[in-house]
Design a protein around this motif. Structure first.
Motif, PDB file in Angstrom:
ATOM      1  N   ALA A  19       0.831  -1.200   0.000  1.00 48.27           N
ATOM      2  CA  ALA A  19       0.000   0.000   0.000  1.00 48.27           C
ATOM      3  C   ALA A  19       0.864   1.248   0.000  1.00 48.27           C
ATOM      4  O   ALA A  19       2.021   1.225   0.419  1.00 48.27           O
ATOM      5  CB  ALA A  19      -0.903   0.007   1.233  1.00 48.27           C
ATOM      6  N   SER A  20       0.282   2.336  -0.483  1.00 49.13           N
ATOM      7  CA  SER A  20       0.976   3.622  -0.389  1.00 49.13           C
ATOM      8  C   SER A  20       0.066   4.588   0.351  1.00 49.13           C
ATOM      9  O   SER A  20      -1.159   4.512   0.237  1.00 49.13           O
ATOM     10  CB  SER A  20       1.318   4.155  -1.773  1.00 49.13           C
ATOM     11  OG  SER A  20       0.146   4.411  -2.506  1.00 49.13           O
ATOM     12  N   ARG A  21       0.690   5.447   1.130  1.00 48.15           N
ATOM     13  CA  ARG A  21      -0.046   6.483   1.853  1.00 48.15           C
ATOM     14  C   ARG A  21       0.671   7.795   1.571  1.00 48.15           C
ATOM     15  O   ARG A  21       1.841   7.946   1.935  1.00 48.15           O
ATOM     16  CB  ARG A  21      -0.064   6.171   3.353  1.00 48.15           C
ATOM     17  CG  ARG A  21      -0.832   4.875   3.664  1.00 48.15           C
ATOM     18  CD  ARG A  21      -0.762   4.502   5.129  1.00 48.15           C
ATOM     19  NE  ARG A  21      -1.445   5.466   5.952  1.00 48.15           N
ATOM     20  CZ  ARG A  21      -1.206   5.617   7.262  1.00 48.15           C
ATOM     21  NH1 ARG A  21      -0.297   4.871   7.861  1.00 48.15           N
ATOM     22  NH2 ARG A  21      -1.862   6.520   7.953  1.00 48.15           N
ATOM     23  N   LEU A  24       3.746   9.512   3.551  1.00 46.56           N
ATOM     24  CA  LEU A  24       4.342   8.578   4.508  1.00 46.56           C
ATOM     25  C   LEU A  24       5.105   7.486   3.774  1.00 46.56           C
ATOM     26  O   LEU A  24       4.695   7.035   2.713  1.00 46.56           O
ATOM     27  CB  LEU A  24       3.264   7.899   5.366  1.00 46.56           C
ATOM     28  CG  LEU A  24       2.598   8.717   6.458  1.00 46.56           C
ATOM     29  CD1 LEU A  24       1.500   7.892   7.121  1.00 46.56           C
ATOM     30  CD2 LEU A  24       3.614   9.146   7.513  1.00 46.56           C
ATOM     31  N   TRP A  36       3.622   1.253   9.228  1.00 50.03           N
ATOM     32  CA  TRP A  36       3.817   2.687   9.065  1.00 50.03           C
ATOM     33  C   TRP A  36       4.265   3.334  10.361  1.00 50.03           C
ATOM     34  O   TRP A  36       3.986   2.824  11.452  1.00 50.03           O
ATOM     35  CB  TRP A  36       2.515   3.310   8.575  1.00 50.03           C
ATOM     36  CG  TRP A  36       2.031   2.661   7.309  1.00 50.03           C
ATOM     37  CD1 TRP A  36       1.213   1.575   7.198  1.00 50.03           C
ATOM     38  CD2 TRP A  36       2.395   3.021   5.983  1.00 50.03           C
ATOM     39  NE1 TRP A  36       1.038   1.240   5.884  1.00 50.03           N
ATOM     40  CE2 TRP A  36       1.743   2.113   5.112  1.00 50.03           C
ATOM     41  CE3 TRP A  36       3.195   4.018   5.432  1.00 50.03           C
ATOM     42  CZ2 TRP A  36       1.873   2.188   3.731  1.00 50.03           C
ATOM     43  CZ3 TRP A  36       3.300   4.084   4.051  1.00 50.03           C
ATOM     44  CH2 TRP A  36       2.651   3.183   3.216  1.00 50.03           C
ATOM     45  N   THR A  42      -0.886  -2.132   7.158  1.00 49.36           N
ATOM     46  CA  THR A  42      -1.762  -2.346   6.008  1.00 49.36           C
ATOM     47  C   THR A  42      -1.416  -3.663   5.347  1.00 49.36           C
ATOM     48  O   THR A  42      -0.262  -4.110   5.383  1.00 49.36           O
ATOM     49  CB  THR A  42      -1.645  -1.213   4.963  1.00 49.36           C
ATOM     50  OG1 THR A  42      -0.285  -1.102   4.543  1.00 49.36           O
ATOM     51  CG2 THR A  42      -2.115   0.106   5.526  1.00 49.36           C
ATOM     52  N   THR A  44      -2.308  -5.433   1.570  1.00 52.42           N
ATOM     53  CA  THR A  44      -2.894  -5.194   0.261  1.00 52.42           C
ATOM     54  C   THR A  44      -3.537  -6.467  -0.268  1.00 52.42           C
ATOM     55  O   THR A  44      -2.879  -7.493  -0.380  1.00 52.42           O
ATOM     56  CB  THR A  44      -1.816  -4.713  -0.735  1.00 52.42           C
ATOM     57  OG1 THR A  44      -1.215  -3.533  -0.207  1.00 52.42           O
ATOM     58  CG2 THR A  44      -2.429  -4.411  -2.093  1.00 52.42           C
TER      59      THR A  44
END
Length: 164
Positions: A19-21, A24, A36, A42, A44
């Motif tokens: 995942a990407s945030r 962050l 994180w 998270t 995916t």
């Protein structure tokens, strides 16, 4: 994520499995899992579309409810309602999937042996005679789970077994 927030995922080759945030960077990644700096983890999920998003959405609600319970804070009525509703739906979908796997396990195939009732019993944690009785109810009598239609609709498996 609620059902109204669902958006189809791009083709798996176009999107990384982590995942990407925005803003962050994960402090650690392991396969599809990312951890994180703010304590969030998270995972995916990847699927080809169709109905799988419903299970993911309901599981997400269950995880949010679990987080709320473990936080020790008072639970809001909306969280309780949504959690109970989605957990009920998730259990129904999982039961239909389990039954379909039981049916598939007994289908003979040229390239591998079908599973014995003892193997099925070990996999699902029931006595083999109970598994045999359950299988007969599904395959012979057609007393399958009400969500079987949801699961097999528009697939080659839809008409393999009688459904009452």
């Amino acid at each position: 994520m609620t059902t109204s927030q669902h958006r189809p995922l791009p083709h798996p080759a176009e999107e990384p499995m982590t995942a990407s945030r925005p803003g962050l960077e994960p402090r650690e990644t392991t396969g599809r899992t990312a951890y994180w700096p703010d304590g969030v983890g998270t995972y995916t999920l990847a699927f080809h579309g169709g109905k799988q998003w419903q299970i993911a959405d309901e599981a997400d609600t269950a995880i949010l409810a679990m987080d709320a319970i473990q936080s020790g804070k008072p639970l809001e009525q909306k969280l309780i309602w949504d959690g109970l509703r989605d957990i009920r739906r998730l259990k129904q979908r999982l039961a239909a999937i389990e039954e379909e796997l039981m049916l598939a396990a007994r289908e003979p195939e040229a390239d591998r042996d079908k599973m014995s009732f003892r193997e099925l019993a070990e996999a699902i944690g029931q006595h083999h005679t109970t598994v045999k009785e359950r299988y007969d109810r599904l395959a012979v009598e057609g007393r399958t789970h009400q969500f079987r239609r949801w699961l097999t609709e528009n697939t080659p498996r839809a008409d393999l077994y009688p459904t009452t």
